[in-house]
Motif scaffolding. Sequence first.
Motif, PDB file in Angstrom:
ATOM      1  N   MET A   1       0.854  -1.195   0.000  1.00 26.75           N
ATOM      2  CA  MET A   1       0.000   0.000   0.000  1.00 26.75           C
ATOM      3  C   MET A   1       0.890   1.245   0.000  1.00 26.75           C
ATOM      4  N   HIS A   2       0.549   2.176  -0.802  1.00 24.47           N
ATOM      5  CA  HIS A   2       1.292   3.426  -0.885  1.00 24.47           C
ATOM      6  C   HIS A   2       0.804   4.393   0.190  1.00 24.47           C
ATOM      7  N   ALA A   3       1.708   5.232   0.665  1.00 22.83           N
ATOM      8  CA  ALA A   3       1.352   6.213   1.691  1.00 22.83           C
ATOM      9  C   ALA A   3       0.243   7.139   1.197  1.00 22.83           C
ATOM     10  N   ARG A   4       0.284   7.487  -0.095  1.00 21.24           N
ATOM     11  CA  ARG A   4      -0.755   8.368  -0.653  1.00 21.24           C
ATOM     12  C   ARG A   4      -2.120   7.690  -0.593  1.00 21.24           C
ATOM     13  N   ASP A   5      -2.173   6.388  -0.876  1.00 26.28           N
ATOM     14  CA  ASP A   5      -3.431   5.646  -0.787  1.00 26.28           C
ATOM     15  C   ASP A   5      -3.986   5.714   0.631  1.00 26.28           C
ATOM     16  N   GLN A   6      -3.097   5.541   1.597  1.00 27.27           N
ATOM     17  CA  GLN A   6      -3.499   5.595   3.008  1.00 27.27           C
ATOM     18  C   GLN A   6      -4.022   6.984   3.366  1.00 27.27           C
ATOM     19  N   GLU A   7      -3.328   8.009   2.901  1.00 30.04           N
ATOM     20  CA  GLU A   7      -3.759   9.390   3.153  1.00 30.04           C
ATOM     21  C   GLU A   7      -5.126   9.654   2.527  1.00 30.04           C
ATOM     22  N   LEU A   8      -5.331   9.150   1.310  1.00 29.86           N
ATOM     23  CA  LEU A   8      -6.617   9.350   0.634  1.00 29.86           C
ATOM     24  C   LEU A   8      -7.746   8.641   1.365  1.00 29.86           C
ATOM     25  N   LEU A   9      -7.490   7.419   1.826  1.00 33.37           N
ATOM     26  CA  LEU A   9      -8.516   6.698   2.591  1.00 33.37           C
ATOM     27  C   LEU A   9      -8.862   7.473   3.856  1.00 33.37           C
ATOM     28  N   SER A  10      -7.860   7.912   4.580  1.00 38.37           N
ATOM     29  CA  SER A  10      -8.103   8.675   5.811  1.00 38.37           C
ATOM     30  C   SER A  10      -8.845   9.970   5.524  1.00 38.37           C
ATOM     31  N   SER A  11      -8.418  10.675   4.484  1.00 40.58           N
ATOM     32  CA  SER A  11      -9.062  11.937   4.123  1.00 40.58           C
ATOM     33  C   SER A  11     -10.512  11.716   3.700  1.00 40.58           C
ATOM     34  N   ALA A  12     -10.759  10.659   2.926  1.00 42.91           N
ATOM     35  CA  ALA A  12     -12.125  10.346   2.507  1.00 42.91           C
ATOM     36  C   ALA A  12     -12.995  10.034   3.725  1.00 42.91           C
ATOM     37  N   ALA A  13     -12.471   9.249   4.644  1.00 43.70           N
ATOM     38  CA  ALA A  13     -13.236   8.880   5.839  1.00 43.70           C
ATOM     39  C   ALA A  13     -13.533  10.120   6.688  1.00 43.70           C
ATOM     40  N   LEU A  14     -12.522  10.940   6.928  1.00 40.69           N
ATOM     41  CA  LEU A  14     -12.740  12.136   7.753  1.00 40.69           C
ATOM     42  C   LEU A  14     -13.735  13.090   7.101  1.00 40.69           C
ATOM     43  N   THR A  15     -13.654  13.237   5.781  1.00 39.81           N
ATOM     44  CA  THR A  15     -14.606  14.088   5.070  1.00 39.81           C
ATOM     45  C   THR A  15     -16.013  13.509   5.158  1.00 39.81           C
ATOM     46  N   ALA A  16     -16.130  12.186   5.010  1.00 44.56           N
ATOM     47  CA  ALA A  16     -17.443  11.536   5.113  1.00 44.56           C
ATOM     48  C   ALA A  16     -18.021  11.694   6.511  1.00 44.56           C
ATOM     49  N   PHE A  17     -17.185  11.577   7.538  1.00 34.99           N
ATOM     50  CA  PHE A  17     -17.676  11.758   8.904  1.00 34.99           C
ATOM     51  C   PHE A  17     -18.189  13.186   9.104  1.00 34.99           C
ATOM     52  N   LYS A  18     -17.441  14.157   8.571  1.00 35.99           N
ATOM     53  CA  LYS A  18     -17.878  15.550   8.675  1.00 35.99           C
ATOM     54  C   LYS A  18     -19.182  15.754   7.915  1.00 35.99           C
ATOM     55  N   LEU A  19     -19.257  15.221   6.684  1.00 38.84           N
ATOM     56  CA  LEU A  19     -20.485  15.333   5.890  1.00 38.84           C
ATOM     57  C   LEU A  19     -21.664  14.698   6.614  1.00 38.84           C
ATOM     58  N   ASN A  20     -21.437  13.549   7.240  1.00 42.04           N
ATOM     59  CA  ASN A  20     -22.502  12.892   7.983  1.00 42.04           C
ATOM     60  C   ASN A  20     -23.048  13.821   9.063  1.00 42.04           C
ATOM     61  N   GLY A  21     -22.155  14.443   9.810  1.00 37.80           N
ATOM     62  CA  GLY A  21     -22.586  15.381  10.835  1.00 37.80           C
ATOM     63  C   GLY A  21     -23.327  16.573  10.252  1.00 37.80           C
ATOM     64  N   GLN A  22     -22.837  17.088   9.136  1.00 41.03           N
ATOM     65  CA  GLN A  22     -23.489  18.233   8.493  1.00 41.03           C
ATOM     66  C   GLN A  22     -24.872  17.854   7.973  1.00 41.03           C
ATOM     67  N   PHE A  23     -24.987  16.683   7.351  1.00 41.58           N
ATOM     68  CA  PHE A  23     -26.285  16.246   6.843  1.00 41.58           C
ATOM     69  C   PHE A  23     -27.257  15.961   7.985  1.00 41.58           C
ATOM     70  N   LEU A  24     -26.768  15.394   9.088  1.00 43.85           N
ATOM     71  CA  LEU A  24     -27.654  15.155  10.232  1.00 43.85           C
ATOM     72  C   LEU A  24     -28.152  16.467  10.822  1.00 43.85           C
ATOM     73  N   GLU A  25     -27.262  17.464  10.900  1.00 43.04           N
ATOM     74  CA  GLU A  25     -27.671  18.779  11.402  1.00 43.04           C
ATOM     75  C   GLU A  25     -28.718  19.403  10.486  1.00 43.04           C
ATOM     76  N   LEU A  26     -28.497  19.326   9.173  1.00 44.71           N
ATOM     77  CA  LEU A  26     -29.467  19.855   8.212  1.00 44.71           C
ATOM     78  C   LEU A  26     -30.792  19.097   8.317  1.00 44.71           C
ATOM     79  N   ALA A  27     -30.715  17.777   8.411  1.00 39.05           N
ATOM     80  CA  ALA A  27     -31.934  16.962   8.504  1.00 39.05           C
ATOM     81  C   ALA A  27     -32.727  17.303   9.764  1.00 39.05           C
ATOM     82  N   GLU A  28     -32.048  17.478  10.888  1.00 38.32           N
ATOM     83  CA  GLU A  28     -32.745  17.865  12.129  1.00 38.32           C
ATOM     84  C   GLU A  28     -33.402  19.231  11.965  1.00 38.32           C
ATOM     85  N   HIS A  29     -32.691  20.163  11.332  1.00 37.17           N
ATOM     86  CA  HIS A  29     -33.216  21.511  11.084  1.00 37.17           C
ATOM     87  C   HIS A  29     -34.489  21.449  10.232  1.00 37.17           C
TER      88      HIS A  29
END
Length: 149
Positions: A1-29
């Motif tokens: 596994m390349h370090a860049r692949d690992q960074e991309l996976l981590s970045s994708a996951a962190l962005t998805a977690f943030k998006l999940n929180g943002q969408f939940l906040e919007l949905a509650e609103h």
Amino acid sequence: MHARDQELLSSAALTAFKLNGQFLELAEHLARPAGVTATWWQVLGAVLGSPQSVSAIAREMGITRQAVQRTADVLAERGLAEYHDNPAHRRAKLVAVTPEGRAAISAINPHHAEHAAELAAVMGADQLAEAVAALRKLSEALDALDLSD
């Protein structure tokens, strides 16, 4: 596994977690003025087209069957959903939206449309469609991963 692949996976996951929180906040609103929660809206939305089993709803939403069962029980207690017999499975009832549940979802639609138009204006409708397509492709790729121990 390349370090860049690992960074991309981590970045994708962190962005998805943030998006999940943002969408939940919007949905509650959006859901709050209609007297429902984001979770209730999510389960009701899953059965608007046709009744579904708790397991099918859980698979579609990517959450546990138990969480959907608890929510469906609350919705049934409140008269927003009801259980129907399932011809395909004697013990697994189908969750169906009631007219009251459909009315609650309809009450969300005007504000939902407003926020959708605002997001499309900020991001651009074509770019938003491309982002959705990329998210779907990412989800399909994650489904294809071998997660066996």
